[in-house]
Design a protein around this motif. Sequence first.
Motif, PDB file in Angstrom:
ATOM      1  N   PRO A  26      -4.642  -5.136   1.010  1.00  0.00           N
ATOM      2  CA  PRO A  26      -4.187  -3.846   0.496  1.00  0.00           C
ATOM      3  C   PRO A  26      -3.601  -2.943   1.576  1.00  0.00           C
ATOM      4  N   LYS A  28      -3.527   0.473   2.898  1.00  0.00           N
ATOM      5  CA  LYS A  28      -4.382   1.654   2.788  1.00  0.00           C
ATOM      6  C   LYS A  28      -3.960   2.794   3.714  1.00  0.00           C
ATOM      7  N   ASN A  29      -2.982   2.552   4.584  1.00  0.00           N
ATOM      8  CA  ASN A  29      -2.503   3.594   5.492  1.00  0.00           C
ATOM      9  C   ASN A  29      -1.229   4.220   4.931  1.00  0.00           C
ATOM     10  N   ASN A  51      -5.986  11.036  -0.090  1.00  0.00           N
ATOM     11  CA  ASN A  51      -7.288  10.862   0.565  1.00  0.00           C
ATOM     12  C   ASN A  51      -8.382  10.625  -0.480  1.00  0.00           C
ATOM     13  N   GLY A  54      -8.653   7.214  -1.746  1.00  0.00           N
ATOM     14  CA  GLY A  54      -9.146   6.197  -0.827  1.00  0.00           C
ATOM     15  C   GLY A  54      -8.183   5.756   0.259  1.00  0.00           C
ATOM     16  N   TYR A  55      -7.063   6.443   0.374  1.00  0.00           N
ATOM     17  CA  TYR A  55      -6.086   6.082   1.404  1.00  0.00           C
ATOM     18  C   TYR A  55      -6.362   6.838   2.704  1.00  0.00           C
ATOM     19  N   LYS A  56      -5.986   6.223   3.800  1.00  0.00           N
ATOM     20  CA  LYS A  56      -6.054   6.883   5.107  1.00  0.00           C
ATOM     21  C   LYS A  56      -4.686   7.510   5.359  1.00  0.00           C
ATOM     22  N   SER A  85       1.033  -0.240   6.961  1.00  0.00           N
ATOM     23  CA  SER A  85       1.249   1.152   6.556  1.00  0.00           C
ATOM     24  C   SER A  85       2.416   1.270   5.584  1.00  0.00           C
ATOM     25  N   GLU A 243       1.344   6.209  -4.433  1.00  0.00           N
ATOM     26  CA  GLU A 243       0.229   5.306  -4.723  1.00  0.00           C
ATOM     27  C   GLU A 243       0.719   4.053  -5.454  1.00  0.00           C
ATOM     28  N   ALA A 246       2.195   1.782  -2.873  1.00  0.00           N
ATOM     29  CA  ALA A 246       1.148   1.139  -2.082  1.00  0.00           C
ATOM     30  C   ALA A 246       0.476   0.020  -2.862  1.00  0.00           C
ATOM     31  N   GLN A 247       0.233   0.254  -4.157  1.00  0.00           N
ATOM     32  CA  GLN A 247      -0.387  -0.764  -4.996  1.00  0.00           C
ATOM     33  C   GLN A 247       0.531  -1.966  -5.162  1.00  0.00           C
ATOM     34  N   SER A 250       0.399  -4.194  -2.255  1.00  0.00           N
ATOM     35  CA  SER A 250      -0.915  -4.823  -2.084  1.00  0.00           C
ATOM     36  C   SER A 250      -1.124  -6.012  -3.023  1.00  0.00           C
TER      37      SER A 250
END
Length: 251
Positions: A26, A28-29, A51, A54-56, A85, A243, A246-247, A250
């Motif tokens: 995943p 996550k950054n 945040n 759950g993301y950094k 990232s 998001e 990002a998904q 992943s």
Amino acid sequence: MFKKSLTTLALSLVLSVYAQSSMAAPVKNIVLVHGAFVDGSGWDPVARILNKAGYKVSIVQEPQTSLADDVAATRRVLALQSGKSLLVGHSYAGMIISDAGNDPSVSGLVYIAAFQPKQGESLLSLAKKYPPAAQSITETPDHFLYIKPENFHADFAADLPVKETNLLAQSQLMPAVAAFAAPAGVPAWKTKPSWAVVATQDRAINPELERFMAKRAHSTVTELKGNHAIYASQPEKIAAVIEKAAQSLSQ
């Protein structure tokens, strides 16, 4: 011969499982890069949402003294991340992430009402293709730029409260003319997936230019009704786009 075939098969299975697990790792950054005339604090509402999910989140504070300096500042933040990232840029930051996104740690790019240059193009040359509605950017005697304070609300952030935009107008981060004139290198969107948000009421970047660049880059496009600072006025919708990107990376 049979034993050798079994060994080869076992090795192939191990490599296949490893490759699939690596691809499924995943993202996550999230690294956020602000545009010209403002600093990174405008990303706060988006950062809070990400945040909580759950993301950094890291926010780059680039100097805007030159495009090269801004790319270096972004790479500096990328180097602090552990794992892959997603790089996100607003406005002028599209120029930055297109270059910094070539870093091997970057899986994809998200452009929020941003420039998406091809090699050799500058922000200024792109803006000439489809001129923006706003004509309030002014040059200082030592070749830095600012938005006339009386025009800041209408031209940059009409969707935000006037009290808030008055403060932004008074605390502008002035980019160097050289940053806007610098030609882009080979853009990361050539080889990496990208997403783009078109702000349909943008006065700082012509929405038609945003559409043109996104189509050329084969970006996944979301159109939102709003002005240039849409990341600050509609943080929930912008965070949702980020998001989703990002998904997607992943899977």
